[in-house]
Design an enzyme around this catalytic site. Structure first.
Site, PDB file in Angstrom:
ATOM      1  N   GLY A   3      78.918  36.451  63.182  1.00 21.41           N
ATOM      2  CA  GLY A   3      77.769  37.105  63.785  1.00 21.41           C
ATOM      3  C   GLY A   3      77.940  37.298  65.276  1.00 21.41           C
ATOM      4  O   GLY A   3      79.055  37.461  65.793  1.00 21.41           O
TER       5      GLY A   3
ATOM      6  N   ILE B 204      77.608  35.332  68.043  1.00 22.22           N
ATOM      7  CA  ILE B 204      78.401  34.393  68.844  1.00 22.22           C
ATOM      8  C   ILE B 204      79.857  34.381  68.407  1.00 22.22           C
ATOM      9  O   ILE B 204      80.769  34.396  69.244  1.00 22.22           O
ATOM     10  CB  ILE B 204      77.778  32.992  68.775  1.00 22.22           C
ATOM     11  CG1 ILE B 204      76.412  32.993  69.490  1.00 22.22           C
ATOM     12  CG2 ILE B 204      78.705  31.950  69.387  1.00 22.22           C
ATOM     13  CD1 ILE B 204      75.569  31.768  69.235  1.00 22.22           C
TER      14      ILE B 204
ATOM     15  N   THR C 265      79.417  24.041  67.472  1.00 18.54           N
ATOM     16  CA  THR C 265      78.445  24.299  68.546  1.00 18.54           C
ATOM     17  C   THR C 265      77.193  24.967  67.981  1.00 18.54           C
ATOM     18  O   THR C 265      76.399  25.510  68.736  1.00 18.54           O
ATOM     19  CB  THR C 265      79.067  25.218  69.629  1.00 18.54           C
ATOM     20  OG1 THR C 265      79.540  26.424  68.993  1.00 18.54           O
ATOM     21  CG2 THR C 265      80.218  24.535  70.344  1.00 18.54           C
TER      22      THR C 265
ATOM     23  N   ARG D 261      74.769  24.028  64.591  1.00 22.57           N
ATOM     24  CA  ARG D 261      73.728  23.075  64.223  1.00 22.57           C
ATOM     25  C   ARG D 261      74.375  21.886  63.522  1.00 22.57           C
ATOM     26  O   ARG D 261      75.269  22.049  62.679  1.00 22.57           O
ATOM     27  CB  ARG D 261      72.678  23.715  63.303  1.00 22.57           C
ATOM     28  CG  ARG D 261      71.683  24.626  64.023  1.00 22.57           C
ATOM     29  CD  ARG D 261      70.758  23.818  64.926  1.00 22.57           C
ATOM     30  NE  ARG D 261      69.733  24.624  65.553  1.00 22.57           N
ATOM     31  CZ  ARG D 261      69.825  25.204  66.742  1.00 22.57           C
ATOM     32  NH1 ARG D 261      70.958  25.107  67.427  1.00 22.57           N
ATOM     33  NH2 ARG D 261      68.810  25.893  67.246  1.00 22.57           N
TER      34      ARG D 261
ATOM     35  N   GLU E 259      69.409  14.255  66.431  1.00 24.79           N
ATOM     36  CA  GLU E 259      69.500  14.396  67.891  1.00 24.79           C
ATOM     37  C   GLU E 259      68.240  13.849  68.550  1.00 24.79           C
ATOM     38  O   GLU E 259      67.135  14.096  68.065  1.00 24.79           O
ATOM     39  CB  GLU E 259      69.697  15.869  68.264  1.00 24.79           C
ATOM     40  CG  GLU E 259      71.001  16.451  67.728  1.00 24.79           C
ATOM     41  CD  GLU E 259      71.238  17.903  68.142  1.00 24.79           C
ATOM     42  OE1 GLU E 259      70.385  18.463  68.862  1.00 24.79           O
ATOM     43  OE2 GLU E 259      72.266  18.475  67.760  1.00 24.79           O
TER      44      GLU E 259
ATOM     45  N   HIS F 143      74.402  18.502  72.963  1.00 22.15           N
ATOM     46  CA  HIS F 143      73.760  19.777  72.632  1.00 22.15           C
ATOM     47  C   HIS F 143      73.365  20.532  73.905  1.00 22.15           C
ATOM     48  O   HIS F 143      72.275  21.081  74.017  1.00 22.15           O
ATOM     49  CB  HIS F 143      72.530  19.571  71.741  1.00 22.15           C
ATOM     50  CG  HIS F 143      72.148  20.805  70.981  1.00 22.15           C
ATOM     51  ND1 HIS F 143      71.392  20.774  69.837  1.00 22.15           N
ATOM     52  CD2 HIS F 143      72.426  22.125  71.196  1.00 22.15           C
ATOM     53  CE1 HIS F 143      71.197  21.996  69.377  1.00 22.15           C
ATOM     54  NE2 HIS F 143      71.815  22.833  70.191  1.00 22.15           N
TER      55      HIS F 143
END
Length: 349
Positions: free
Chosen positions: A164, A166, A245, A247, A276, A295
């Site tokens: 996609g 990124i 990077t 999820r 997290e 993150h």
């Protein structure tokens, strides 16, 4: 086009904690041009989940980690748009939003380059044993203490789960770095788009078998949760690295910890985790061949600036009766409730 009616935007309370100093300039800039747009910090919400009554005090929401579900979206009449500061929306029930006549817009332009750079940074850091080298010098030792040599990326295979926004940027940036092959899997990507990027589409098992650097670049959903499973990790080369990077829940963290401890793979670079903040007793903390980031590896000055500008632009568009960029739930456009909110004058209070 100016905003002639009052349009009140709630800024989710977590901005004051996790992004303080990084979003205010964009708000001040937009308010200076459109004083009818009013921003106010929302009250603290337990587990980042505002009540329906809290949400419906606003025409728009600027959201960071806000959780939206069918419970707190039921019965809303005023809220027209949620503008997510970023692109991940796994905390938001998009179907419930659509049913309530509320649009979700994200910031794909702002995150594209910073996240792609973060993935490439982890590739280099892993391949050159950057953290290990730092620790050796920090402890007063020298290069004779290195546990092994790094590896060049020239000629290696770069793979991606997802092709996609990124991932496309990552491959564009990587095309001049000397990778011998670039491969990906994505059921939604077109063959033409892949060819334009110089990327070969392969099956998921082949992606795991053949990648020297395997990057996770897909969104989190019921279908992708745990896509990096124990069985898939077993297919990887012992010399390969996993980079995530996207999820945390996309990766079975227990299986990855086992893979790192038992040297199924050479290492991993992680900016995201199943839980997290990463718990202090998380076993993956003790793996010698992993690089961990909180993150925020892509949280550059430019990302903060552009995320803020793009998310505010999304809100402004709705206030002016226009459709924003980065729409997630496009089915809402023709929803009668949403159309009524979009009509000029519908935000007068």
């Amino acid at each position: 086009m100016s905003v002639t009616k009052s349009f009140t935007i709630g800024v989710s309370h977590d901005f004051a904690v996790d992004a303080k100093g990084h979003y205010e300039a964009a708000i001040e800039e937009i308010c200076a041009q459109h004083p009818s747009l009013q921003f106010e910090l929302m009250p603290f919400a337990e587990e980042d989940t505002p009540t329906a009554a809290q949400l419906d005090q606003y025409d728009g929401i600027l959201a960071l980690a806000t959780r939206l579900n069918r419970t707190n979206l039921t019965g809303l009449r005023r809220l027209a748009v949620v503008s997510r500061w970023g692109v991940g929306y796994d905390r938001i029930d998009t179907e419930a939003l659509t049913d309530a006549g509320i649009m979700l817009a994200i910031t794909p332009n702002a995150v594209r380059r910073p996240v792609a750079e973060a993935a490439i940074a982890l590739i280099f850091a892993c391949s050159l044993k950057l953290v290990t080298q730092h620790k050796i010098v920090e402890s007063g030792r020298w290069r004779s203490s290195l546990p092994g040599l790094g590896r060049n990326i020239a000629g290696r295979t770069l793979g991606s789960i997802g092709l996609g926004n990124i991932a496309g940027e990552m491959f564009r940036m990587s095309s001049s770095l000397g990778f011998g092959r670039m491969i990906a899997t994505d059921p939604f990507a077109s063959a033409a788009a892949a060819r334009k990027l110089g990327v070969e589409m392969v099956s998921l098992p082949d992606l795991f078998r053949e990648s020297d650097f395997l990057c996770v670049n897909c969104s989190l959903s019921a279908g992708t949760k745990g896509i990096v499973s124990r069985d898939m990790l077993k297919l990887m080369k012992r010399t390969a690295f996993l980079i995530n990077t996207a999820r945390g829940p996309l990766v079975d963290e227990a299986a990855l910890t086992e893979a790192l401890r038992e040297d199924w793979i050479a290492g991993a670079g992680l900016d995201v985790f199943e839980t997290e903040p990463l718990p202090l007793d998380a076993p993956i903390r003790n793996c010698r061949n992993v690089i961990l980031a909180p993150h925020s590896l892509a949280w550059t000055e430019e990302l903060a600036r552009d995320n803020s500008r793009e998310s505010c632009a999304n809100l402004l568009a709705i206030a002016q009766g226009r459709l924003p960029g980065g729409i997630v739930n496009r089915d809402v456009i023709d929803h009668p409730l949403f159309q009524a909110k979009l009509e000029k004058g519908s935000f007068s209070r």
